[in-house]
Design a protein around this motif. Structure first.
Motif, PDB file in Angstrom:
ATOM      1  N   GLU A  65       0.838  -1.196   0.000  1.00 19.18           N
ATOM      2  CA  GLU A  65       0.000   0.000   0.000  1.00 19.18           C
ATOM      3  C   GLU A  65       0.876   1.250   0.000  1.00 19.18           C
ATOM      4  N   ALA A  66       0.599   2.182  -0.913  1.00 17.10           N
ATOM      5  CA  ALA A  66       1.242   3.501  -0.916  1.00 17.10           C
ATOM      6  C   ALA A  66       0.245   4.511  -0.363  1.00 17.10           C
ATOM      7  N   TRP A  67       0.717   5.368   0.527  1.00 18.52           N
ATOM      8  CA  TRP A  67      -0.115   6.388   1.162  1.00 18.52           C
ATOM      9  C   TRP A  67       0.564   7.742   0.983  1.00 18.52           C
ATOM     10  N   ASP A  68      -0.228   8.823   1.028  1.00 18.79           N
ATOM     11  CA  ASP A  68       0.398  10.150   0.973  1.00 18.79           C
ATOM     12  C   ASP A  68       0.731  10.683   2.355  1.00 18.79           C
ATOM     13  N   VAL A  69       0.145  10.085   3.408  1.00 17.27           N
ATOM     14  CA  VAL A  69       0.463  10.398   4.804  1.00 17.27           C
ATOM     15  C   VAL A  69       0.494   9.079   5.578  1.00 17.27           C
ATOM     16  N   GLU A  70       1.011   9.122   6.803  1.00 18.52           N
ATOM     17  CA  GLU A  70       1.069   7.894   7.603  1.00 18.52           C
ATOM     18  C   GLU A  70      -0.336   7.339   7.823  1.00 18.52           C
ATOM     19  N   PRO A  71      -0.561   6.073   7.456  1.00 17.66           N
ATOM     20  CA  PRO A  71      -1.879   5.473   7.678  1.00 17.66           C
ATOM     21  C   PRO A  71      -2.043   5.045   9.134  1.00 17.66           C
ATOM     22  N   ASP A  72      -3.291   4.832   9.517  1.00 15.59           N
ATOM     23  CA  ASP A  72      -3.551   4.235  10.822  1.00 15.59           C
ATOM     24  C   ASP A  72      -2.892   2.863  10.869  1.00 15.59           C
ATOM     25  N   LYS A  73      -2.591   2.398  12.073  1.00 19.25           N
ATOM     26  CA  LYS A  73      -2.049   1.039  12.212  1.00 19.25           C
ATOM     27  C   LYS A  73      -3.108   0.056  11.733  1.00 19.25           C
ATOM     28  N   PRO A  74      -2.680  -1.072  11.169  1.00 17.95           N
ATOM     29  CA  PRO A  74      -3.649  -2.064  10.703  1.00 17.95           C
ATOM     30  C   PRO A  74      -4.468  -2.626  11.871  1.00 17.95           C
ATOM     31  N   ASP A  75      -5.588  -3.251  11.546  1.00 16.10           N
ATOM     32  CA  ASP A  75      -6.433  -3.812  12.601  1.00 16.10           C
ATOM     33  C   ASP A  75      -5.669  -4.873  13.396  1.00 16.10           C
ATOM     34  N   THR A  76      -6.260  -5.308  14.480  1.00  9.56           N
ATOM     35  CA  THR A  76      -5.563  -6.179  15.428  1.00  9.56           C
ATOM     36  C   THR A  76      -5.284  -7.589  14.900  1.00  9.56           C
ATOM     37  N   SER A  77      -5.805  -7.929  13.735  1.00  7.00           N
ATOM     38  CA  SER A  77      -5.453  -9.230  13.159  1.00  7.00           C
ATOM     39  C   SER A  77      -4.026  -9.222  12.603  1.00  7.00           C
ATOM     40  N   TRP A  78      -3.455  -8.030  12.444  1.00  5.80           N
ATOM     41  CA  TRP A  78      -2.081  -7.854  11.966  1.00  5.80           C
ATOM     42  C   TRP A  78      -1.167  -7.522  13.147  1.00  5.80           C
ATOM     43  N   ARG A  79       0.070  -7.998  13.071  1.00 12.16           N
ATOM     44  CA  ARG A  79       1.091  -7.661  14.069  1.00 12.16           C
ATOM     45  C   ARG A  79       2.201  -6.903  13.348  1.00 12.16           C
ATOM     46  N   THR A  80       2.422  -5.636  13.742  1.00 10.80           N
ATOM     47  CA  THR A  80       3.507  -4.864  13.135  1.00 10.80           C
ATOM     48  C   THR A  80       4.831  -5.448  13.613  1.00 10.80           C
ATOM     49  N   VAL A  81       5.680  -5.842  12.645  1.00  6.16           N
ATOM     50  CA  VAL A  81       6.924  -6.532  12.993  1.00  6.16           C
ATOM     51  C   VAL A  81       8.164  -5.697  12.690  1.00  6.16           C
ATOM     52  N   ALA A  82       8.030  -4.627  11.898  1.00  6.40           N
ATOM     53  CA  ALA A  82       9.211  -3.816  11.583  1.00  6.40           C
ATOM     54  C   ALA A  82       8.778  -2.478  11.001  1.00  6.40           C
ATOM     55  N   GLN A  83       9.622  -1.465  11.242  1.00  7.44           N
ATOM     56  CA  GLN A  83       9.429  -0.150  10.647  1.00  7.44           C
ATOM     57  C   GLN A  83      10.799   0.399  10.266  1.00  7.44           C
ATOM     58  N   GLY A  84      10.831   1.240   9.269  1.00  8.39           N
ATOM     59  CA  GLY A  84      12.098   1.817   8.845  1.00  8.39           C
ATOM     60  C   GLY A  84      11.880   2.863   7.774  1.00  8.39           C
ATOM     61  N   VAL A  85      12.942   3.174   7.035  1.00  7.41           N
ATOM     62  CA  VAL A  85      12.897   4.133   5.936  1.00  7.41           C
ATOM     63  C   VAL A  85      13.621   3.514   4.747  1.00  7.41           C
ATOM     64  N   ILE A  86      12.950   3.522   3.595  1.00  6.46           N
ATOM     65  CA  ILE A  86      13.604   3.097   2.360  1.00  6.46           C
ATOM     66  C   ILE A  86      13.927   4.331   1.541  1.00  6.46           C
ATOM     67  N   GLU A  87      14.904   4.187   0.658  1.00  6.51           N
ATOM     68  CA  GLU A  87      15.297   5.284  -0.224  1.00  6.51           C
ATOM     69  C   GLU A  87      15.290   4.768  -1.654  1.00  6.51           C
ATOM     70  N   PRO A  88      14.088   4.680  -2.263  1.00  6.77           N
ATOM     71  CA  PRO A  88      14.019   4.174  -3.632  1.00  6.77           C
ATOM     72  C   PRO A  88      14.543   5.199  -4.634  1.00  6.77           C
ATOM     73  N   ASP A  89      15.073   4.692  -5.746  1.00  8.43           N
ATOM     74  CA  ASP A  89      15.586   5.558  -6.807  1.00  8.43           C
ATOM     75  C   ASP A  89      14.528   5.843  -7.864  1.00  8.43           C
ATOM     76  N   SER A  90      13.332   5.271  -7.682  1.00  7.47           N
ATOM     77  CA  SER A  90      12.229   5.528  -8.606  1.00  7.47           C
ATOM     78  C   SER A  90      10.927   5.474  -7.816  1.00  7.47           C
TER      79      SER A  90
END
Length: 149
Positions: A65-90
């Motif tokens: 999913e691409a968002w223009d702003v930070e989305p809400d955290k996913p519902d509780t059926s999902w477990r957030t396992v990592a966060q970071g920053v990518i630097e794509p060239d495109s």
């Protein structure tokens, strides 16, 4: 507010890993350094991200999913396992196997440049069951991206 772009894809997990790679390919996500001496789920940086899966040698669904702003955290059926920053060239990014080709579907980011990335997981892995094999595990991934402001 809905995502600006969504891709429902799948990837064959190899060596318990898969990648998110930009289409330009100037920096390879597979070259991102991983500390193999400690547990890890994701490393992110130039070109994309590498993910560590509970599965191996099987096809796993992944929603991008691409968002223009930070989305809400996913519902509780999902477990957030990592966060970071990518630097794509495109502004086009997609899944890639460790040794194989990229998948055909590409996610279109809001713009080029650094993006926050959040990886969430639904899995049936039972950490108390030492007899469970990678092929017995059912998992799916949700990967959300939004621009760094």
């Amino acid at each position: 507010m809905p995502p600006t772009s969504v891709v429902n894809d799948h990837i064959v997990i190899e060596y318990s890993q898969f990648q998110l790679q930009d289409s330009a390919g100037f920096h390879q996500a597979g070259a991102l350094d991983v500390d193999a001496t400690s547990p890890w789920r994701m490393v992110a940086g130039h070109g994309g991200a590498r993910f560590h899966s509970d599965s191996n040698d099987r096809d796993v669904p992944v929603r991008l999913e691409a968002w223009d702003v930070e989305p809400d955290k996913p519902d509780t059926s999902w477990r957030t396992v990592a966060q970071g920053v990518i630097e794509p060239d495109s502004a086009e990014i997609g899944l890639r196997q460790v040794t194989g080709e990229p998948t055909e579907q590409q996610l279109t980011l809001v713009k080029t440049g650094p993006h926050h990335i959040r990886a969430s997981l639904r899995t049936t892995v039972d950490t108390n069951n030492e007899e469970e094999y990678e092929t017995d595990i059912q998992e799916e991934w949700l990967i959300q991206l939004w621009p760094v402001d």
